[in-house]
Design an enzyme around this catalytic site. Structure first.
Site, PDB file in Angstrom:
ATOM      1  N   GLY A 179       0.965  -1.214  -0.065  1.00  0.00           N
ATOM      2  CA  GLY A 179      -0.069  -0.152  -0.130  1.00  0.00           C
ATOM      3  C   GLY A 179       0.886   1.289  -0.222  1.00  0.00           C
ATOM      4  CE1 TYR A 189      -7.455   1.607  10.581  1.00  0.00           C
ATOM      5  CE2 TYR A 189      -7.585   2.527  12.733  1.00  0.00           C
ATOM      6  CZ  TYR A 189      -6.979   2.332  11.707  1.00  0.00           C
ATOM      7  OH  TYR A 189      -5.658   2.977  11.563  1.00  0.00           O
ATOM      8  CB  SER A 216      -3.903   2.471  14.298  1.00  0.00           C
ATOM      9  OG  SER A 216      -4.854   3.647  14.758  1.00  0.00           O
ATOM     10  CB  ILE A 256       1.720   6.053   6.194  1.00  0.00           C
ATOM     11  CG1 ILE A 256       1.023   6.983   7.126  1.00  0.00           C
ATOM     12  CG2 ILE A 256       2.733   5.252   7.019  1.00  0.00           C
ATOM     13  CD1 ILE A 256       0.381   6.463   8.189  1.00  0.00           C
TER      14      ILE A 256
END
Length: 264
Positions: free
Chosen positions: A14, A154, A141, A19
């Site tokens: 990704g 998430y 995260s 990021i």
């Protein structure tokens, strides 16, 4: 501190924006040969063009594949059979009430955020241990620990990443391979910036103002009081990939602006 990754191949999932792209830039700056990945060839080509525009000397290539699927991971590993560094950055997020998430959406979050990293690490970890050196980083995260009520799927995937990374670090102990997680806070990546831009268009505020309001409302414990820049997060990830980070493994490395109210 000068990080030298010359001779190392780094794969960043990704990595056409946000990021992931900032990490690819940082690794290229440190001398690594970087493999940029994205779902479409046009996105990969655009990212490589942007990388080379500012870093003409960068050793970079790209692979277009959907790494949330078994077929996509197979396509990547056929094109790039080995890696010294793997950054599992691919991810998705969204905001809505728990009751509105369907079974299919829960499954999609798990495939994109968790299984992509599982499959990629399974593909490359053996080669790292055989070589006696390697770096694996899961981009988790702060939501793994600070669960937002409107981002539960998430957050679930980000907590899962912490468990996987720690378990893998235990598995490769003493091999010269390290496995770590990095926990960013709200970051002005492409997706979040677009979210803020839509709000800014409605209110007439700047993206920066909307970002600060978001942090004040959603993450009031933040010590910096603003979203992070992608480069701030990438710096931590690049360090975790470096030879200098050889003494750090199995760790959740926080770069979340101090919003997790814990001294450990």
């Amino acid at each position: 501190m000068e990080i030298d990754l010359s001779g190392k191949t780094a794969i960043v999932s990704g990595s056409t924006a946000g990021i992931g792209f900032a990490v690819a830039e940082g690794l290229a700056d440190s001398g690594a040969r970087v493999v940029v990945t994205g779902r479409t060839q046009s996105r990969v080509d655009a990212a490589l063009s942007a990388l080379r525009e500012h870093r003409p000397e960068a050793a970079a290539t790209g692979v277009a594949a959907d790494l949330a699927t078994t077929e996509g991971v197979r396509a990547l590993t056929e094109a790039e059979p080995r890696a010294d560094i793997l950054v599992n950055n691919l991810g998705m997020f969204g905001f809505k009430p728990f009751e509105e998430y369907s079974d299919e959406e829960w499954q999609q979050y798990f495939e994109v955020n968790v299984m992509s990293g599982v499959r990629l690490t399974r593909a490359y970890l053996g080669g790292m241990t055989e070589a006696g050196w390697g770096r694996v980083v899961f981009v988790s995260s702060e939501s793994a620990l600070h669960i937002p009520e409107d981002m539960i799927p998430y957050a679930m995937t980000k907590t899962a990443q912490l468990s996987i990374a720690r378990g893998l670090a235990e598995r490769v102990r003493g091999t010269g391979v390290t496995v770590n997680s990095v926990l960013p806070g709200p970051t002005l990546s492409e997706s979040l910036r677009e979210f803020f831009e839509r709000q800014a268009g409605e209110t007439g505020e700047s993206v920066e103002e909307v970002g600060r309001e978001f942090v004040r409302e959603k993450r009031p414990d933040s010590l910096i009081g603003r979203p992070l820049d992608v480069a701030e997060v990438a710096s931590m990830i690049v360090y975790a990939c470096s030879p200098q980070a050889s003494g750090t493994s199995g760790a959740p490395l926080r770069v979340e602006g101090g919003l997790i109210r814990s001294i450990a």
